[in-house]
Motif scaffolding. Structure first.
Motif, PDB file in Angstrom:
ATOM      1  N   UNK A 164       0.755  -1.164  -0.080  1.00  0.00           N
ATOM      2  CA  UNK A 164      -0.122  -0.162  -0.170  1.00  0.00           C
ATOM      3  C   UNK A 164       0.872   1.211  -0.006  1.00  0.00           C
ATOM      4  N   UNK A 165       0.438   2.390   0.032  1.00  0.00           N
ATOM      5  CA  UNK A 165       0.842   3.577   0.027  1.00  0.00           C
ATOM      6  C   UNK A 165       1.926   3.842   1.264  1.00  0.00           C
ATOM      7  N   UNK A 166       1.615   3.326   2.572  1.00  0.00           N
ATOM      8  CA  UNK A 166       2.620   3.516   3.488  1.00  0.00           C
ATOM      9  C   UNK A 166       3.966   2.764   3.425  1.00  0.00           C
ATOM     10  N   UNK A 167       3.704   1.543   2.589  1.00  0.00           N
ATOM     11  CA  UNK A 167       4.867   0.453   2.474  1.00  0.00           C
ATOM     12  C   UNK A 167       5.605   1.033   1.244  1.00  0.00           C
ATOM     13  N   UNK A 168       5.219   1.564   0.271  1.00  0.00           N
ATOM     14  CA  UNK A 168       5.939   2.036  -0.933  1.00  0.00           C
ATOM     15  C   UNK A 168       6.648   3.471  -0.480  1.00  0.00           C
ATOM     16  N   UNK A 169       5.750   4.200   0.363  1.00  0.00           N
ATOM     17  CA  UNK A 169       6.870   5.476   0.794  1.00  0.00           C
ATOM     18  C   UNK A 169       8.141   4.817   1.801  1.00  0.00           C
ATOM     19  N   UNK A 170       7.861   3.934   2.627  1.00  0.00           N
ATOM     20  CA  UNK A 170       8.911   3.454   3.372  1.00  0.00           C
ATOM     21  C   UNK A 170      10.070   3.025   2.245  1.00  0.00           C
ATOM     22  N   UNK A 171       9.649   2.204   1.323  1.00  0.00           N
ATOM     23  CA  UNK A 171      10.530   1.608   0.471  1.00  0.00           C
ATOM     24  C   UNK A 171      11.362   2.752  -0.450  1.00  0.00           C
ATOM     25  N   UNK A 172      10.750   3.578  -0.914  1.00  0.00           N
ATOM     26  CA  UNK A 172      11.400   4.577  -1.676  1.00  0.00           C
ATOM     27  C   UNK A 172      12.040   5.536  -1.010  1.00  0.00           C
ATOM     28  N   UNK A 173      11.712   5.677   0.365  1.00  0.00           N
ATOM     29  CA  UNK A 173      12.491   6.764   1.080  1.00  0.00           C
ATOM     30  C   UNK A 173      13.805   5.800   1.581  1.00  0.00           C
ATOM     31  N   UNK A 174      13.905   4.575   1.612  1.00  0.00           N
ATOM     32  CA  UNK A 174      15.028   4.108   2.014  1.00  0.00           C
ATOM     33  C   UNK A 174      15.992   3.556   0.646  1.00  0.00           C
ATOM     34  N   UNK A 175      15.328   3.702  -0.413  1.00  0.00           N
ATOM     35  CA  UNK A 175      16.148   3.665  -1.665  1.00  0.00           C
ATOM     36  C   UNK A 175      16.541   5.106  -1.885  1.00  0.00           C
ATOM     37  N   UNK A 176      15.926   6.081  -1.804  1.00  0.00           N
ATOM     38  CA  UNK A 176      16.282   7.382  -1.928  1.00  0.00           C
ATOM     39  C   UNK A 176      17.708   7.747  -1.254  1.00  0.00           C
ATOM     40  N   UNK A 177      17.726   7.184  -0.097  1.00  0.00           N
ATOM     41  CA  UNK A 177      18.922   7.573   0.726  1.00  0.00           C
ATOM     42  C   UNK A 177      20.152   6.637   0.498  1.00  0.00           C
ATOM     43  N   UNK A 178      19.794   5.410  -0.026  1.00  0.00           N
ATOM     44  CA  UNK A 178      20.914   4.497  -0.627  1.00  0.00           C
ATOM     45  C   UNK A 178      21.300   5.252  -2.152  1.00  0.00           C
ATOM     46  N   UNK A 179      20.331   5.613  -2.718  1.00  0.00           N
ATOM     47  CA  UNK A 179      21.095   6.159  -4.127  1.00  0.00           C
ATOM     48  C   UNK A 179      21.655   7.397  -4.042  1.00  0.00           C
ATOM     49  N   UNK A 180      21.380   8.405  -3.005  1.00  0.00           N
ATOM     50  CA  UNK A 180      22.112   9.494  -3.032  1.00  0.00           C
ATOM     51  C   UNK A 180      23.305   9.365  -2.083  1.00  0.00           C
ATOM     52  N   UNK A 181      23.468   8.527  -1.082  1.00  0.00           N
ATOM     53  CA  UNK A 181      24.558   8.376  -0.346  1.00  0.00           C
ATOM     54  C   UNK A 181      25.527   7.402  -0.510  1.00  0.00           C
ATOM     55  N   UNK A 182      24.875   6.264  -1.023  1.00  0.00           N
ATOM     56  CA  UNK A 182      25.928   4.934  -1.453  1.00  0.00           C
ATOM     57  C   UNK A 182      26.171   4.440  -2.731  1.00  0.00           C
ATOM     58  N   UNK A 183      25.171   4.735  -3.715  1.00  0.00           N
ATOM     59  CA  UNK A 183      25.150   4.150  -4.773  1.00  0.00           C
ATOM     60  C   UNK A 183      25.805   4.997  -5.848  1.00  0.00           C
ATOM     61  N   UNK A 184      27.181   4.218  -6.476  1.00  0.00           N
ATOM     62  CA  UNK A 184      28.010   5.042  -7.383  1.00  0.00           C
ATOM     63  C   UNK A 184      27.517   5.357  -8.299  1.00  0.00           C
ATOM     64  N   UNK A 185      27.990   6.247  -9.262  1.00  0.00           N
ATOM     65  CA  UNK A 185      27.392   6.932 -10.700  1.00  0.00           C
ATOM     66  C   UNK A 185      28.545   7.042 -11.460  1.00  0.00           C
ATOM     67  N   UNK A 186      28.349   6.518 -12.621  1.00  0.00           N
ATOM     68  CA  UNK A 186      29.492   6.609 -13.887  1.00  0.00           C
ATOM     69  C   UNK A 186      29.850   7.969 -14.032  1.00  0.00           C
ATOM     70  N   UNK A 187      28.847   8.925 -14.303  1.00  0.00           N
ATOM     71  CA  UNK A 187      29.012  10.235 -14.591  1.00  0.00           C
ATOM     72  C   UNK A 187      29.503  10.921 -13.697  1.00  0.00           C
ATOM     73  N   UNK A 188      29.691  10.494 -12.435  1.00  0.00           N
ATOM     74  CA  UNK A 188      30.475  11.294 -11.276  1.00  0.00           C
ATOM     75  C   UNK A 188      31.706  10.680 -10.953  1.00  0.00           C
ATOM     76  N   UNK A 189      32.155   9.799 -11.987  1.00  0.00           N
ATOM     77  CA  UNK A 189      33.534   9.090 -11.470  1.00  0.00           C
ATOM     78  C   UNK A 189      33.363   7.971 -10.334  1.00  0.00           C
ATOM     79  N   UNK A 190      31.939   7.392 -10.132  1.00  0.00           N
ATOM     80  CA  UNK A 190      31.662   6.357  -9.298  1.00  0.00           C
ATOM     81  C   UNK A 190      31.649   6.825  -7.966  1.00  0.00           C
TER      82      UNK A 190
END
Length: 227
Positions: A164-190
């Protein structure tokens, strides 16, 4: 011929013009779209909608923003009814979250979805951002945002049953934090979007298991709080 209802092929039009000595018009002066995106990357933020279905068949929508220069991801909200008023509120929430960083942005890139409106654009125009609308049926014009939505699907949503909505909010919030703080990006030199140098190496590189553990842990704590 055209007035009589006959359709003329593009190749026929080209041959007629070529025989008459009329060449195709040259490209207008100025950079190509790719050159523009590359040159203005530090000042562009793009918006796009992500849709997903719950296990009960309810369709939910999330609004995602991506800063081109840093690749920083913002998922501002989730709803089953993305009205224009809701979309405007997400724009206001984003500008508040960005704070002083809004001054470094000059362009908002979005498609022509009817869920946007003039008020949505005016929120960004108030901060001196110029709103650029992609051409109809041209998703490549917003390729960076389209790609991050595909990444969210492949790395998270394809592996989790959304309740449901509360579930996906939690999932996307955690992934957003992972994406911004930990996931490497080739365009930024990993480098992750919020990192200025390479983070220390970790032993556990199983990203899916890490995300699943954090998501399940958040859901358990949420249910305990409700109980």
């Amino acid at each position: 011929m055209a007035r009589l209802g006959h359709h003329i092929a593009h190749s026929t039009v080209w041959r007629i013009l070529h025989d008459a000595g009329i060449d195709p018009a040259p490209r207008r002066s100025g950079p190509t779209w790719r050159q523009f995106l590359t040159a203005q990357a530090q000042g562009i933020i793009a918006a796009d909608f992500l849709h997903l279905d719950t296990v009960l068949g309810t369709r939910l929508y999330a609004l995602a923003f991506l800063e081109h220069g840093t690749r920083r991801l913002h998922i501002t909200g989730v709803t089953a009814h993305p009205t224009q008023a809701w979309t405007v509120q997400q724009a206001r929430n984003l500008t508040v979250d960005l704070g002083p960083r809004t001054e470094s942005l000059h362009f908002l890139l979005r498609d022509r979805d009817t869920k946007y409106c003039r008020t949505f654009d005016s929120v960004f125009q108030a901060d001196d951002l110029h709103v650029i609308k992609s051409a109809p049926q041209a998703p490549r014009m917003n390729a960076y945002c389209e790609r991050v939505i595909g990444t969210i699907r492949r790395e998270v949503l394809d592996h989790i049953l959304i309740l449901g909505e509360s579930h996906v909010r939690q999932v996307l919030k955690i992934y957003e934090e992972h994406y911004n703080r930990h996931r490497p990006h080739q365009a930024r030199g990993q480098l992750p979007p919020e990192a200025q140098q390479n983070p220390p190496a970790v032993r556990n590189l199983d990203t899916y298991r890490l995300l699943r553990t954090r998501v399940l842990g958040g859901l358990i704590n949420e249910h305990r709080h409700v109980a």
